[in-house]
Design an enzyme around this catalytic site. Structure first.
Site, PDB file in Angstrom:
ATOM      1  N   SER A  62     -10.607   0.434 -10.376  1.00  0.00           N
ATOM      2  CA  SER A  62     -10.347   0.886  -8.636  1.00  0.00           C
ATOM      3  C   SER A  62     -11.080  -0.442  -7.861  1.00  0.00           C
ATOM      4  O   SER A  62     -10.695  -0.481  -7.010  1.00  0.00           O
ATOM      5  CB  SER A  62     -10.748   1.890  -8.310  1.00  0.00           C
ATOM      6  OG  SER A  62      -9.637   2.461  -8.611  1.00  0.00           O
ATOM      7  N   LYS A  65      -9.529  -2.931  -6.225  1.00  0.00           N
ATOM      8  CA  LYS A  65      -8.324  -2.580  -5.258  1.00  0.00           C
ATOM      9  C   LYS A  65      -9.000  -3.920  -3.562  1.00  0.00           C
ATOM     10  O   LYS A  65      -8.472  -4.407  -3.045  1.00  0.00           O
ATOM     11  CB  LYS A  65      -8.676  -1.186  -4.344  1.00  0.00           C
ATOM     12  CG  LYS A  65      -7.928  -0.155  -5.455  1.00  0.00           C
ATOM     13  CD  LYS A  65      -8.472   0.803  -4.334  1.00  0.00           C
ATOM     14  CE  LYS A  65      -6.959   1.934  -5.247  1.00  0.00           C
ATOM     15  NZ  LYS A  65      -7.653   2.616  -6.484  1.00  0.00           N
ATOM     16  N   SER A 311     -10.074   5.251  -2.638  1.00  0.00           N
ATOM     17  CA  SER A 311      -9.504   5.013  -3.479  1.00  0.00           C
ATOM     18  C   SER A 311      -8.571   5.065  -4.066  1.00  0.00           C
ATOM     19  O   SER A 311      -7.940   5.511  -4.852  1.00  0.00           O
ATOM     20  CB  SER A 311     -10.850   5.104  -5.796  1.00  0.00           C
ATOM     21  OG  SER A 311      -9.971   4.257  -5.252  1.00  0.00           O
ATOM     22  N   LYS A 421     -17.319  -1.195  -2.697  1.00  0.00           N
ATOM     23  CA  LYS A 421     -16.376  -0.258  -3.403  1.00  0.00           C
ATOM     24  C   LYS A 421     -16.299   0.200  -5.096  1.00  0.00           C
ATOM     25  O   LYS A 421     -17.212  -0.920  -6.220  1.00  0.00           O
ATOM     26  CB  LYS A 421     -14.733  -1.450  -3.902  1.00  0.00           C
ATOM     27  CG  LYS A 421     -13.718  -0.705  -4.778  1.00  0.00           C
ATOM     28  CD  LYS A 421     -13.030   0.119  -3.465  1.00  0.00           C
ATOM     29  CE  LYS A 421     -11.996   1.038  -3.982  1.00  0.00           C
ATOM     30  NZ  LYS A 421     -12.421   1.778  -4.529  1.00  0.00           N
TER      31      LYS A 421
END
Length: 483
Positions: A62, A65, A311, A421
């Site tokens: 993720s 992203k 997320s 993140k």
């Protein structure tokens, strides 16, 4: 002159080798066989602080992203909103009767709900439409191609964190329910799915003890069939509360057809035809059509904060396809989304080089990125923060999002200091972001792949190594940066 050049080259090689090896002691905190890459850079001087295998391509999960958020900001802009509309020809409306087909145009809004659909229908009723002598056509032409990216595991597709990124999205294309144990002596679990959710789920799940579960190599399984049909089987062990379920809607068009049909009745509009998908729909609106009712989503800024901090995969992949559609002015898909991302970032000085882009969420196992690539994106995001405002979308250690309870950053001295993140899949644990230290901001990329704690769910004889953990590694890694 030759002597000076040689000395410079030798010194550079020596310094880089020392730099690469200075944090290698931390890897003893990870299980044997774990693959690690990292890169740490001073945010202001851009001086490299530590690195290891920073050119190696790894599964990003993720943290992908971050690329999607950056590209969306650059291409779509902060004020972008998804717009879902009902269109028709006003000349066909007379005395409360609309004589023709109405078009319900979906644009991939990942936040659209059933209540929003009801409000759209209420709005056209307020225009005076009480009866439709025709069909209500569902237009999903904004996207085409696969609903899921290549490289997603097949056995994840029935659950909601992999809901399909179709142009038609209602209630996140997700249906929730539960399995309860019923009476104390019950042999089968009891299934509950809300009656208003138009999917078909059957169940034949046995209730067994933990010992029986191990002996039978049994687990809860799901079979997905066409037309949003599911069957649960296998077993679960006794528990105090009901077992939560979250089914991904595999046929969004059929799901929407049934919801819209029910909502038409709810608001009191008589439909003489049917609700159906329009195979001949095009992105461009007919000159004779006008917007009868519309719904606008929250702004891109709000969407990105939700996507990054929590997320959200559906938001990410819908934006990814929307980027492709907007950049190339054609239906969006995973292919043109990837190509558009490369072009947009390169135009802004960020080269994704030999990285592979499979989707916008990071669910695809085909994605491949290196710490160097992510660092180039992170440096761009940091430098352009006044324009992009993306740092505010990252999770904060011990405070919010996916880092609120993350064990690798839950030491008191790290609370609020790691802004990042996260990226997690089976065997993958990545982080990309900023460490707020006393000596200034440090940008970092940490990619851990092939992570396995020597644990087998059906073989208790193989113990976990309590001295080896990704969380112990992360704590040591961030304390090393912080200090």
């Amino acid at each position: 002159m030759m002597l000076k050049v040689s000395f410079f080259l030798i010194s550079s090689v020596f310094c880089s080798n020392v730099l690469a090896e200075q944090w290698q002691d931390l890897q003893s905190l990870l299980p044997k066989g774990t693959q690690v890459s990292y890169l740490v850079v001073d945010a202001n001087s851009k001086k490299e602080i530590a690195s290891f295998q920073q050119e190696t391509l790894r599964t990003p999960a993720s943290v992908q992203k971050l690329l999607t958020a950056t590209t969306a900001k650059l291409q779509l802009g902060s004020h972008f909103r998804y717009k879902t509309v009902i269109e028709g020809d006003k000349t066909l409306l007379k005395n409360g009767i609309y004589k023709g087909d109405l078009n319900l145009r979906f644009m991939g809004d990942p936040t659209l709900t059933r209540q929003h659909i009801r409000k759209l229908l209420q709005d056209i009723k307020e225009l005076g439409i009480n009866k439709i002598e025709g069909n209500l056509l569902l237009d999903n032409s904004r996207f085409n191609g696969y609903q899921w990216s290549n490289g997603q595991p097949w056995n994840d597709l029935g659950v909601c964190y992999t809901s399909p990124a179709n142009a038609i999205i209602i209630n996140k294309n997700c249906v929730r329910g539960n399995l309860s144990l019923g009476a104390d002596d019950a042999e089968k679990a009891t299934l509950f799915i809300p009656a208003y959710d138009p999917i078909n789920v059957t169940s034949d799940v046995s209730i067994v003890t933990k010992e029986e579960r191990k002996e039978q190599f049994c687990d809860l399984e799901i079979t997905r069939d066409s037309h949003n049909k599911y069957h649960l089987w296998g077993c679960i062990v006794p528990r105090k509360t009901a077992f939560p379920l979250a089914f991904s809607v595999n046929d969004p068009s059929l799901y929407a057809q049934k919801i819209v049909t029910a909502e038409l009745k709810q608001v009191g509009i008589n439909l003489m035809g049917t609700v159906k998908s329009d195979p001949n729909a095009t992105i461009e609106r007919s000159p004779l059509q006008s917007v009868f009712a519309s719904h606008r989503s929250v702004s891109l800024n709000v969407l990105l904060k939700r996507m990054m901090k929590h997320s959200d995969n559906l938001i990410a992949d819908s934006l990814f396809k929307t980027i492709g559609a907007d950049y190339y002015q054609q239906p969006g898909n995973y292919r043109n989304g990837a190509k558009a991302m490369r072009a947009i970032l390169k135009k802004n000085g960020v080269n994704l080089e030999n990285g592979y882009i499979g989707d916008g969420s990071g669910l695809s196992r085909h994605n491949l990125m290196s710490p160097e690539i992510f660092m180039s994106v992170m440096q761009f995001v940091y430098k352009q923060d006044k324009k992009l405002g993306l740092i505010d979308t990252l999770a904060i250690s011990g405070v919010d999002g996916t880092l609120r309870y993350h064990r690798g950053v839950n030491d008191p001295e790290l609370k609020g200091k790691v802004i990042a993140k996260t990226g997690s899949l089976k065997g993958v644990g990545n982080l990309v972001g900023i460490v707020k230290s006393d000596s200034g901001d440090k940008l970092f990329v940490l990619m851990v792949n092939g992570y396995n704690l020597n644990y087998r769910p059906f073989n208790a004889k193989i113990p976990r190594d309590k001295k080896a953990s990704i969380y112990l590694f992360e704590k040591a890694f961030f304390n090393r940066i912080f200090n």
